[in-house]
Design an enzyme around this catalytic site. Structure first.
Site, PDB file in Angstrom:
ATOM      1  N   GLU A 119       7.284 -16.776  18.240  1.00 56.95           N
ATOM      2  CA  GLU A 119       8.327 -15.864  17.773  1.00 56.95           C
ATOM      3  C   GLU A 119       9.695 -16.264  18.302  1.00 56.95           C
ATOM      4  OE1 GLU A 119      11.011 -12.520  17.239  1.00 56.95           O
ATOM      5  OE2 GLU A 119      10.454 -13.426  19.137  1.00 56.95           O
ATOM      6  N   GLU A 120       9.738 -16.640  19.573  1.00 58.92           N
ATOM      7  CA  GLU A 120      11.040 -16.924  20.199  1.00 58.92           C
ATOM      8  C   GLU A 120      11.641 -18.254  19.732  1.00 58.92           C
ATOM      9  OE1 GLU A 120      12.555 -14.652  21.488  1.00 58.92           O
ATOM     10  OE2 GLU A 120      11.327 -13.365  22.749  1.00 58.92           O
ATOM     11  N   ASP A 178       4.554 -15.452  23.365  1.00 51.38           N
ATOM     12  CA  ASP A 178       5.498 -16.424  23.931  1.00 51.38           C
ATOM     13  C   ASP A 178       6.722 -15.692  24.463  1.00 51.38           C
ATOM     14  OD1 ASP A 178       6.369 -15.778  21.265  1.00 51.38           O
ATOM     15  OD2 ASP A 178       7.617 -17.583  21.222  1.00 51.38           O
ATOM     16  N   SER A 207      16.558  -9.649  15.738  1.00 46.85           N
ATOM     17  CA  SER A 207      15.854 -10.103  14.534  1.00 46.85           C
ATOM     18  C   SER A 207      14.365 -10.272  14.791  1.00 46.85           C
ATOM     19  CB  SER A 207      16.411 -11.454  14.076  1.00 46.85           C
ATOM     20  OG  SER A 207      17.817 -11.401  13.985  1.00 46.85           O
ATOM     21  N   HIS A 247      15.692 -11.485  27.433  1.00 50.52           N
ATOM     22  CA  HIS A 247      16.320 -12.813  27.312  1.00 50.52           C
ATOM     23  C   HIS A 247      17.257 -13.124  28.485  1.00 50.52           C
ATOM     24  CE1 HIS A 247      15.685 -13.354  22.657  1.00 50.52           C
ATOM     25  NE2 HIS A 247      14.688 -12.687  23.219  1.00 50.52           N
ATOM     26  N   HIS A 253      38.870 -43.690  28.221  1.00 47.63           N
ATOM     27  CA  HIS A 253      39.765 -43.291  29.310  1.00 47.63           C
ATOM     28  C   HIS A 253      40.778 -42.315  28.732  1.00 47.63           C
ATOM     29  CE1 HIS A 253      42.858 -43.491  32.372  1.00 47.63           C
ATOM     30  NE2 HIS A 253      42.022 -44.176  33.167  1.00 47.63           N
ATOM     31  N   THR A 290      38.139 -38.420  34.241  1.00 48.93           N
ATOM     32  CA  THR A 290      39.122 -38.399  33.160  1.00 48.93           C
ATOM     33  C   THR A 290      38.574 -39.132  31.952  1.00 48.93           C
ATOM     34  OG1 THR A 290      40.129 -40.282  34.279  1.00 48.93           O
ATOM     35  CG2 THR A 290      41.194 -38.139  34.573  1.00 48.93           C
ATOM     36  N   ASP A 322       9.787  -8.067  26.564  1.00 51.52           N
ATOM     37  CA  ASP A 322       9.807  -8.863  25.316  1.00 51.52           C
ATOM     38  C   ASP A 322       8.882 -10.064  25.422  1.00 51.52           C
ATOM     39  OD1 ASP A 322      10.477 -10.089  22.938  1.00 51.52           O
ATOM     40  OD2 ASP A 322      12.505 -10.641  23.550  1.00 51.52           O
ATOM     41  N   ASP A 377       8.339  -4.231  19.527  1.00 57.12           N
ATOM     42  CA  ASP A 377       9.133  -5.366  19.992  1.00 57.12           C
ATOM     43  C   ASP A 377      10.615  -5.045  19.842  1.00 57.12           C
ATOM     44  OD1 ASP A 377       9.503  -7.928  21.032  1.00 57.12           O
ATOM     45  OD2 ASP A 377       9.347  -8.918  19.089  1.00 57.12           O
ATOM     46  N   ARG A 429      24.294 -13.584  12.826  1.00 56.90           N
ATOM     47  CA  ARG A 429      23.376 -12.471  12.515  1.00 56.90           C
ATOM     48  C   ARG A 429      23.714 -11.930  11.136  1.00 56.90           C
ATOM     49  NH1 ARG A 429      18.998 -12.062  16.208  1.00 56.90           N
ATOM     50  NH2 ARG A 429      19.816 -13.168  18.002  1.00 56.90           N
TER      51      ARG A 429
HETATM   52  N1  BES Z   1      12.120  -8.709  20.350  1.00 61.35           N
HETATM   53  C1  BES Z   1      13.187  -9.532  19.925  1.00 61.35           C
HETATM   54  C2  BES Z   1      14.005  -8.934  18.801  1.00 61.35           C
HETATM   55  C3  BES Z   1      14.688  -7.634  19.119  1.00 61.35           C
HETATM   56  C4  BES Z   1      15.210  -7.387  20.357  1.00 61.35           C
HETATM   57  C5  BES Z   1      14.811  -6.692  18.140  1.00 61.35           C
HETATM   58  C6  BES Z   1      15.819  -6.162  20.621  1.00 61.35           C
HETATM   59  C7  BES Z   1      15.439  -5.501  18.392  1.00 61.35           C
HETATM   60  C8  BES Z   1      15.928  -5.236  19.643  1.00 61.35           C
HETATM   61  C9  BES Z   1      12.623 -10.878  19.499  1.00 61.35           C
HETATM   62  O1  BES Z   1      11.700 -11.388  20.411  1.00 61.35           O
HETATM   63  C10 BES Z   1      13.737 -11.896  19.434  1.00 61.35           C
HETATM   64  O2  BES Z   1      14.296 -12.203  20.452  1.00 61.35           O
HETATM   65  N2  BES Z   1      14.030 -12.398  18.242  1.00 61.35           N
HETATM   66  C11 BES Z   1      14.941 -13.461  18.063  1.00 61.35           C
HETATM   67  C12 BES Z   1      14.708 -13.999  16.685  1.00 61.35           C
HETATM   68  C13 BES Z   1      14.614 -15.404  16.493  1.00 61.35           C
HETATM   69  C14 BES Z   1      14.290 -16.366  17.539  1.00 61.35           C
HETATM   70  C15 BES Z   1      14.354 -15.840  15.102  1.00 61.35           C
HETATM   71  C16 BES Z   1      16.364 -12.976  18.149  1.00 61.35           C
HETATM   72  O3  BES Z   1      16.675 -11.841  17.757  1.00 61.35           O
HETATM   73  O4  BES Z   1      17.197 -13.742  18.625  1.00 61.35           O
HETATM   74 MN    MN Z   2      10.305 -10.009  20.934  1.00 61.02          MN
HETATM   75 MN    MN Z   3      12.875 -12.172  22.128  1.00 61.95          MN
END
Ligand code: BES
Ligand code: MN
Ligand code: MN
Length: 458
Positions: free
Chosen positions: A151-152, A87, A397, A425, A211, A313, A118, A178, A326
């Protein structure tokens, strides 16, 4: 022919198959793409068959299916379990892309598309590394693959899948591509990932939009309240003011911090890449530490009232925000989510109602450099890139890493090949063809070294 020659001879084929995969808009966050997400899963099923697995299946979950495939050559040999995701993040805003996100183009030795890095590009390297070993009779151990489609959006169904399939998922090591490397000149292996608490805040004021002249000044404005509430979470020093937030944070020794500082990093390049004059973050920590070992509180989106053309307004009835926090070892996502919720709800003035809705979360992960898996990955980089990789901690993450350790007791090796410039992203996400092909080579070298090491230990 050996696996490397096979890879050289099939470069065009590997790339055109990746292009086909990238054309499928498998956006898990948006129900509009439901059929497309499933189409990506079936495409992979076909590719696994062609690559030479014994067995491949689409494992249904309450959400999108997990593609599971395996090749068992000998139960006495070690087993590598590969995890990845098919995904992708939404491609919005589309107008900021130089070419449409799901019509891949190749420009300056890079492939541009949502998911290029990604994780379609990085995940697909594993299928092609496997294929090249299969077709040249050089797969040295067993291989299992588990490619998910959520995952995303937080991998909500993965814990259930792992718990229900422990037998199927037995392995000696988990291999994931990843994450990123520092640069193509300085390859690295990720040994730390942050965790996550994701929440939505809703502030409700009067029962209808008002208003802003008739009522303005006399009734609490939910957007004003929300912005104050959220701004107060960070103090002047970039510290999070929520009581108890730092209680479980692991403080790194000065030895470990100086070790981290040995990794090459150029602040000027970092700033100019982002077109910013200054960086900003928690006082007392440098940029790498701020993303690698310190927790955060960030507003990811904020809305309410009138945002269309011209002016209206209006004093809005509601205001909303999405927050990501994070986390670092040993913070617990459940605990921090509860702390943030309680803090914001309790800080709310009587003039409004504040409701905090927890979304997904994820546990931070740290992996050891003292395992066969790490050493094999390190050797693989040395062989293919001519340099010893540097262990690094990254800010993103991947919640599954902690879950694999907890549920299956297996260590993960984060052997990613992305670069910051890949813009994951973001609009114009891309992936270097150099990294794609070099990554395939490194993965096959990993299989070789990992098998050797495991057998020496037996
Ligand atoms: N591949 C990324 C995570 C990542 C990116 C790790 C760059 C290290 C370096 C993964 O697809 C991702 O975007 N994870 C999400 C986690 C979430 C939706 C729980 C994130 O980190 O926002
Ligand atoms: Mn990823
Ligand atoms: Mn990602």
């Amino acid at each position: 022919m050996n696996a490397i020659d096979y890879q050289k001879a099939h470069k065009e084929q590997f790339l055109s198959e990746l292009i086909e995969l990238l054309k499928i808009p498998s956006v898990s966050a948006d129900p509009k793409f439901k059929a497309e997400v499933r189409r990506a899963a079936s495409y992979l099923t076909e590719k696994f068959k062609e690559a030479g697995v014994d067995h491949v299946e689409l494992c249904e979950t309450p959400g999108y299916p997990v593609v599971y495939a395996e090749k068992i050559i000998d139960p006495d040999l070690p087993t590598v379990l590969v995890y990845g995701h098919y995904d992708v993040q939404p491609a919005d805003p589309y107008e900021l892309w130089d070419s449409p996100p799901f019509e891949p183009v190749i420009k300056d030795e890079r492939i541009y598309a949502r998911g290029a890095c990604d994780d379609k590009g990085q995940m697909y390297m594993h299928i092609k590394a496997f294929e090249s070993m299969m077709k040249t009779n050089s797969l040295p151990c067993n291989a299992k693959f588990m490619i998910e489609g959520e995952e995303e959006v937080g991998s909500d169904n993965l814990e259930g899948f792992i718990k229900a399939n422990k037998e199927k998922l037995t392995a000696d090591v988990i291999l994931i591509s990843d994450t990123s490397i520092l640069s193509n000149e300085h390859p690295s292996i990720t040994v730390g990932l942050r965790g996550l608490s994701y929440l939505q805040v809703e502030v409700t004021g009067p029962n209808r939009d008002l208003h802003s002249g008739t009522y303005g000044g006399a009734v609490a404005n939910p957007i004003n309240v929300l912005t104050r509430l959220l701004a107060d979470v960070l103090d002047e020093d970039g510290r999070i003011t929520i009581p108890g937030f730092y209680d479980d944070v692991e403080e790194l020794s000065s030895e470990l911090r100086s070790k981290m500082a040995e990794a090459p990093f150029d602040l000027d390049t970092y700033k100019s890449d982002l077109d910013i004059e200054e960086v900003k973050g928690e006082k007392g920590y440098n940029t790498r530490e701020r993303t690698g070992i310190r927790p955060t509180f960030d507003i990811n989106g904020i809305w309410g009232g009138y945002t269309g053309e011209g002016a209206k307004t209006v004093l809005p009835s509601k205001a909303y925000a999405k927050i990501s926090s994070r986390l670092v070892p040993n913070q617990s996502s459940e605990k921090i989510t509860a702390l943030i919720k309680e803090h914001l709800e309790q800080k709310a003035p009587k003039s409004v109602k504040v409701e905090v809705l927890p979304h997904h979360g994820g546990t931070p992960a740290v992996t050891s450099t003292e395992t066969d898996g790490y050493r094999a990955a390190s050797q693989a980089f040395e062989k293919v890139w001519g340099k010893q990789p540097i262990p690094t901690r990254e800010g993103g993450s991947i919640p599954i890493v902690a879950l694999f350790k907890e549920e299956l007791g297996i260590d993960t090796i984060l052997m990613g090949f992305g670069l910051d410039m890949d813009a994951i992203h973001s609009p114009n996400e891309s992936y270097g063809l150099f990294n794609f092909y070099k990554g395939i080579e490194t993965i096959s070298a990993f299989y070789e070294f990992f098998t050797q090491r495991s057998q020496n230990n037996n």
